[in-house]
Design a protein around this motif. Structure first.
Motif, PDB file in Angstrom:
ATOM      1  N   MET A   1       0.846  -1.196   0.000  1.00  0.00           N
ATOM      2  CA  MET A   1       0.000   0.000   0.000  1.00  0.00           C
ATOM      3  C   MET A   1       0.886   1.251   0.000  1.00  0.00           C
ATOM      4  N   LYS A   2       0.550   2.165  -0.914  1.00  0.00           N
ATOM      5  CA  LYS A   2       1.362   3.389  -0.992  1.00  0.00           C
ATOM      6  C   LYS A   2       0.621   4.548  -0.334  1.00  0.00           C
ATOM      7  N   ALA A   3       1.339   5.287   0.534  1.00  0.00           N
ATOM      8  CA  ALA A   3       0.715   6.400   1.262  1.00  0.00           C
ATOM      9  C   ALA A   3       1.411   7.719   0.959  1.00  0.00           C
ATOM     10  N   ALA A   4       0.606   8.718   0.603  1.00  0.00           N
ATOM     11  CA  ALA A   4       1.127  10.088   0.489  1.00  0.00           C
ATOM     12  C   ALA A   4       1.001  10.742   1.860  1.00  0.00           C
ATOM     13  N   ILE A   5       1.728  11.832   2.044  1.00  0.00           N
ATOM     14  CA  ILE A   5       1.714  12.506   3.351  1.00  0.00           C
ATOM     15  C   ILE A   5       1.351  13.975   3.151  1.00  0.00           C
ATOM     16  N   LEU A   6       0.395  14.471   3.915  1.00  0.00           N
ATOM     17  CA  LEU A   6       0.066  15.907   3.899  1.00  0.00           C
ATOM     18  C   LEU A   6       0.712  16.537   5.120  1.00  0.00           C
ATOM     19  N   ILE A  55      -1.493   5.856  -5.458  1.00  0.00           N
ATOM     20  CA  ILE A  55      -1.569   6.251  -4.044  1.00  0.00           C
ATOM     21  C   ILE A  55      -2.894   5.755  -3.465  1.00  0.00           C
ATOM     22  N   ASP A  56      -2.795   4.829  -2.499  1.00  0.00           N
ATOM     23  CA  ASP A  56      -3.990   4.226  -1.901  1.00  0.00           C
ATOM     24  C   ASP A  56      -4.478   5.006  -0.693  1.00  0.00           C
ATOM     25  N   ALA A  57      -3.528   5.579   0.035  1.00  0.00           N
ATOM     26  CA  ALA A  57      -3.871   6.191   1.328  1.00  0.00           C
ATOM     27  C   ALA A  57      -3.162   7.526   1.472  1.00  0.00           C
ATOM     28  N   VAL A  58      -3.761   8.384   2.282  1.00  0.00           N
ATOM     29  CA  VAL A  58      -3.141   9.678   2.559  1.00  0.00           C
ATOM     30  C   VAL A  58      -3.032   9.833   4.075  1.00  0.00           C
ATOM     31  N   VAL A  59      -1.852  10.233   4.526  1.00  0.00           N
ATOM     32  CA  VAL A  59      -1.606  10.495   5.946  1.00  0.00           C
ATOM     33  C   VAL A  59      -1.675  12.000   6.146  1.00  0.00           C
TER      34      VAL A  59
END
Ligand code: HSE
Length: 382
Positions: A1-6, A55-59
């Motif tokens: 799972m790939k996560a981007a970060i805000l 991108i599957d998820a965003v932090v």
């Protein structure tokens, strides 16, 4: 799972570093403010994250309500799972974000928003499935615990230890949320919502440690007492909820007195489990980032929600909770309090009250402060 970060502040950097080494998790783009996108892995265009199918998820670790709310809503709308450490955001907009996540069939987890590294909301959300939880609370702010511990252990001054807590990355961008008890209040709001499906938005009370002096601390120590900032919430059989934050004094041997530095002690009481106490680092880069990664792994394993279905707004009522209070104020204000014991040096009065309603105590203190009168109060553990 790939996560981007805000966000690429204290927690964002920790999440970015930890994701590089996390099995089964990959790091995607990091969203930063315009002008801060000084590396290929950073972007200030949210659309690049929203439109990236890998991108599957965003932090979300930006903190604050806006623009975090707009960005998180956009991520959920785009079908991304969201993990947030942002208690201000979830306390203010948990209802809307939860509804949107359910509508889109994506995950919305935020255990990093309460208790730092401690899997408090994580375990609470599991516990409610098999037990009736009647109270939640504990020491839920690392900054104030660090300050209280240092003031008590080595006689440090308030301003010095607050500065240290900021340097160590424990405090909020605006540390007044920590020292006023608002940060802990937001956390107890989330715990109520997870435990009972009721997010209290009215009737809440919070008193922090802003009025605490080194003399107060010396005074408690002389009596063998330790001061901690406690968040408390409970629900009655008929669904009436109370929720508040206030300093409390504990005698030697109470579990709260062993909570040192930036640690938190999160508690819940289940009808069948009895007391459950969880202790760990409640603030700081890697402890908080570890909770974010735990939530991402949880999403990978299929968990989608932390709030129970049917989450609704609620009103807290703290009028019927009674506490005995230690109070320090000026002599001319002493008549406002039903003191059971009193020490009077003619200008300053210190004493312990008979049982007083939490609501009445907080309201009296705030009225006195409006009139320019100094007051510190802390509940005694009974
Ligand atoms: N400022 C917060 C604290 C950070 O000190 O607990 C973790 O939520």
């Amino acid at each position: 799972m790939k996560a981007a970060i805000l966000g690429f502040g204290t927690v964002g950097v920790g999440v970015y570093e930890m994701l590089q080494a996390a099995p089964g998790l990959d790091v995607g783009l990091v969203f930063v403010r315009p002008g801060k996108d000084d590396a290929p892995f950073k972007t200030s265009e949210l659309d690049r994250i929203l439109s990236d199918p890998t991108i599957d998820a965003v932090v979300e670790v930006m903190g604050g309500v806006e623009p975090a709310y707009s960005y998180v809503s956009a991520c959920l709308m785009a079908g991304k799972h969201v993990v947030s450490s942002n208690k201000a955001l979830v306390a203010a907009h948990g209802l809307e974000l939860e509804a949107l996540a359910r509508e889109k069939g994506v995950g919305f987890l935020f255990s990093a928003a309460c208790g730092g590294a401690i899997p408090f909301l994580h375990n609470l959300a599991l516990a409610v499935e098999s037990d009736r939880i009647v109270s939640v609370g504990g020491i839920l702010n690392g900054t104030t615990n660090f300050m209280l511990d240092a003031m008590q252990t080595d006689g440090s001054q308030y301003a010095d230890v607050l500065r240290q807590a900021q340097q160590l990355g424990y405090a909020e961008a605006d540390p007044s949320a920590d020292v006023s008890g608002l940060d802990a209040l937001r956390k107890i709001m989330l715990a109520c919502a997870v435990a009972w499906g009721k997010l209290p938005v009215e009737g809440l009370l919070h008193e922090g440690i802003e009025s605490l002096t080194a003399e107060d601390v010396a005074h408690f120590m002389g009596k063998g007492l330790v001061c901690r900032l406690l968040a408390s919430a409970s629900i009655s059989e008929n669904g009436k909820l109370c929720a508040f934050v206030q300093p409390m004094l504990f005698p030697a041997g109470a579990p709260e007195t062993s909570v040192k530095k930036n640690f938190n002690l999160a508690k819940y009481h289940g009808v069948n489990s009895g007391d459950i106490l969880l202790m760990g680092q409640g603030a700081g880069r890697y402890p908080t980032a570890s909770a974010v990664l735990r939530d991402l792994s949880d999403i990978r394993s299929g968990r989608r929600a932390m709030f129970p279905a049917g989450l609704a707004a609620a009103c807290a009522d703290n009028a019927e909770v009674l506490c005995r209070y230690y109070v320090r104020t000026e002599r001319k204000a002493a008549a406002l309090f039903p003191f059971a014991e009193i020490e009077d040096d003619n200008v300053v009065v210190r004493g312990v009250t008979k049982p007083v309603s939490v609501k009445l105590m907080h309201e009296t203190a705030s009225r006195l402060r409006k009139d320019g009168m100094p007051i510190f109060f802390a509940a005694l553990e009974d």
